[in-house]
Structure formats: C-alpha cells, structure tokens
Design an enzyme around this catalytic site. Structure first.
Site, mmCIF file in Angstrom:
data_model
loop_
_atom_site.group_PDB
_atom_site.id
_atom_site.type_symbol
_atom_site.label_atom_id
_atom_site.label_comp_id
_atom_site.label_asym_id
_atom_site.label_seq_id
_atom_site.Cartn_x
_atom_site.Cartn_y
_atom_site.Cartn_z
ATOM 1 N N ASP A 113 43.152 41.854 31.821
ATOM 2 C CA ASP A 113 43.987 43.040 31.904
ATOM 3 C C ASP A 113 45.441 42.556 31.872
ATOM 4 O O ASP A 113 45.963 42.239 30.804
ATOM 5 C CB ASP A 113 43.591 43.768 33.201
ATOM 6 N N SER A 114 46.090 42.373 33.020
ATOM 7 C CA SER A 114 47.448 41.807 33.012
ATOM 8 C C SER A 114 47.416 40.330 32.609
ATOM 9 O O SER A 114 48.377 39.808 32.068
ATOM 10 C CB SER A 114 48.084 41.936 34.397
ATOM 11 N N ASN A 116 47.021 38.050 34.962
ATOM 12 C CA ASN A 116 47.459 37.304 36.145
ATOM 13 C C ASN A 116 46.325 36.474 36.760
ATOM 14 O O ASN A 116 46.535 35.328 37.160
ATOM 15 C CB ASN A 116 48.011 38.259 37.208
ATOM 16 N N THR A 117 45.141 37.057 36.835
ATOM 17 C CA THR A 117 44.020 36.336 37.454
ATOM 18 C C THR A 117 43.714 35.059 36.678
ATOM 19 O O THR A 117 43.631 33.966 37.251
ATOM 20 C CB THR A 117 42.754 37.223 37.483
ATOM 21 N N ARG A 175 28.688 49.488 38.414
ATOM 22 C CA ARG A 175 28.587 48.088 37.987
ATOM 23 C C ARG A 175 27.343 47.787 37.166
ATOM 24 O O ARG A 175 27.363 46.935 36.287
ATOM 25 C CB ARG A 175 28.520 47.184 39.226
HETATM 26 P P1 IMP Z 1 44.080 40.919 35.537
HETATM 27 O O1 IMP Z 1 45.054 42.074 35.599
HETATM 28 O O2 IMP Z 1 43.941 40.387 34.144
HETATM 29 O O3 IMP Z 1 44.419 39.875 36.547
HETATM 30 O O4 IMP Z 1 42.666 41.536 35.917
HETATM 31 C C1 IMP Z 1 42.327 41.745 37.234
HETATM 32 C C2 IMP Z 1 40.969 42.349 37.425
HETATM 33 O O5 IMP Z 1 41.110 43.761 37.360
HETATM 34 C C3 IMP Z 1 39.862 42.049 36.447
HETATM 35 O O6 IMP Z 1 39.222 40.838 36.684
HETATM 36 C C4 IMP Z 1 38.916 43.207 36.745
HETATM 37 O O7 IMP Z 1 38.110 42.889 37.841
HETATM 38 C C5 IMP Z 1 39.859 44.314 37.091
HETATM 39 N N1 IMP Z 1 39.978 45.275 35.980
HETATM 40 C C6 IMP Z 1 40.977 45.406 35.093
HETATM 41 N N2 IMP Z 1 40.731 46.407 34.218
HETATM 42 C C7 IMP Z 1 39.526 46.920 34.576
HETATM 43 C C8 IMP Z 1 38.706 47.997 34.047
HETATM 44 O O8 IMP Z 1 39.014 48.694 33.073
HETATM 45 N N3 IMP Z 1 37.530 48.222 34.719
HETATM 46 C C9 IMP Z 1 37.134 47.489 35.793
HETATM 47 N N4 IMP Z 1 37.856 46.479 36.297
HETATM 48 C C10 IMP Z 1 39.039 46.197 35.691
#
Ligand code: IMP
Ligand code: MG
Length: 187
Positions: A113-114, A116-117, A175
């Site tokens: 998504d962002s 960051n993880t 889930r």
């Molecule tokens: P990041 O923003 O890339 O760090 O993502 C963080 C976490 O947000 C992901 O690992 C997912 O667990 C959760 N996430 C982001 N978008 C979605 C979505 O559309 N559905 C469910 N979980 C999401």
C-alpha cells in the site's frame, strides 16, 4: 455423492469480486514457478518470512507449490491502521526465530500500500546480514505508494480501493473468503 464447493456470496459490505479463486490459483502457480526457477541453485534453504496476519493464505498456497528447499517463519508488525503512523513508522511486534545471517530471504506480504512496511523490513533484514532480501507481494496498489520499492514478485495490481479476502481483512472480517473482493468505501 460428491460434496459441492460453495462460493461464499458477497455480503452487503462488498461491492464486487475483483479477482476470483481460479484466477488467484493460476497466478500463484506462476509465481511459485518463477521463484523456484530463480532460487534453483540455492545452497541453503530459502528463508520465507510471512508478514502476519494478512499473508498467511497466500504464503500457504505459494510455498506448497515451490520446488526449492525452504523454511517458513513469521513476523508481526505493529499497525497504526494501514502503513504506519503519520511519519510512516512501523514497529516489530514479533520477530522470526530463524537466524537470518547469510541467508537468502524472501519476504511474503499480502499487499503493498504505502510501502512503509516492506521498506522497513527490507532495511531491517539487510542490517541483520541477510545474503539477499527479495519481496513477494500478492497485491500492489501503485497509486498509494509513498516509498520507492522494487517488487521482485507481484501477483496483481489493483486500484486504490479497500480489498478483503485471501488473507486480507477489514477489522478481522472476510480474511478467509476464497476471492479478492472490493469493499464499499468505509473510511
Ligand atoms: P503499507 O502501507 O504498504 O505499509 O501496508 C500496510 C498494511 O496495510 C498491509 O500489509 C495490509 O495489511 C494493510 N492493507 C493495506 N491496504 C489494504 C487493503 O486494501 N485491504 C486489507 N489490508 C490492507
Ligand atoms: Mg499486512
């Protein structure tokens, strides 16, 4: 008599099925083939690290189709909603048990998504002496990226919508749906 498999119907929160189960299965086959090819000459089992909880179904399907030796471990990351706090900080809640030094590591994530993880994990694992760190993510939402990341293996690109199923949840719901569904906007 053979038991017929039922496909759970969409509930009122869910707008549409974005990716059906058969399409998911075919794509996971392809990813497993690609990964197996890339790591065929590996000297130590590939260390597969699943990011809890969202990756567990993708990981289970993927690793059962790999033809290279591998070990599975898990980590848990704190979430302040999706993608860290205002500054994008994320925190390790549960670490792996395997030793990472000198190992080829494949991080398995549900969705980028962002970013960051995954950016945090890639940094963290590299400083711990992993020989290589690659990323396999089931989904990618390119419109939401805040950091630049190289994805080594990616299942599907999706638009900026909240999706559930195949491991992904909304407040722990949905889930275990066998498909990826788009939710109606809730936030
Ligand atoms: P990041 O923003 O890339 O760090 O993502 C963080 C976490 O947000 C992901 O690992 C997912 O667990 C959760 N996430 C982001 N978008 C979605 C979505 O559309 N559905 C469910 N979980 C999401
Ligand atoms: Mg996740």
């Amino acid at each position: 008599m053979a038991k017929s498999l039922t496909i759970p119907p969409l509930t009122e929160d869910l707008a549409q099925v974005l990716i059906d189960a058969a399409t998911i299965e075919r794509r996971v086959d392809e990813l497993a083939f690609e990964i197996s090819k890339d790591y065929q000459n590996i000297s130590q089992p590939l260390l597969i690290i699943g990011v809890l909880k969202g990756s567990f179904i993708f990981l289970a399907d993927l690793c059962r189709k790999l033809s290279v030796p591998h070990v599975v471990d898990f980590i848990a990351i704190s979430s302040y909603g999706s993608g860290g706090d205002q500054q994008g900080n994320v925190r390790m809640l549960m670490d792996i048990r395997e030793n990472m030094a000198g190992r080829d590591v494949l991080i398995v994530e549900d969705i980028l998504d962002s970013g960051n993880t995954l950016a945090y994990l890639q940094r963290n694992f590299s400083t711990r002496g992993a020989k290589s760190v690659r990323i396999a993510t089931f989904l990618d939402k390119p419109e939401r990226h805040k950091v630049d990341l190289k994805l080594d293996y990616m299942g599907f690109t999706i638009p900026d919508v909240w999706v559930v199923g195949y491991g992904l949840d909304y407040k722990e719901k949905y889930r275990t749906l066998p498909y990826i569904a788009e939710m109606y906007p809730v936030h």
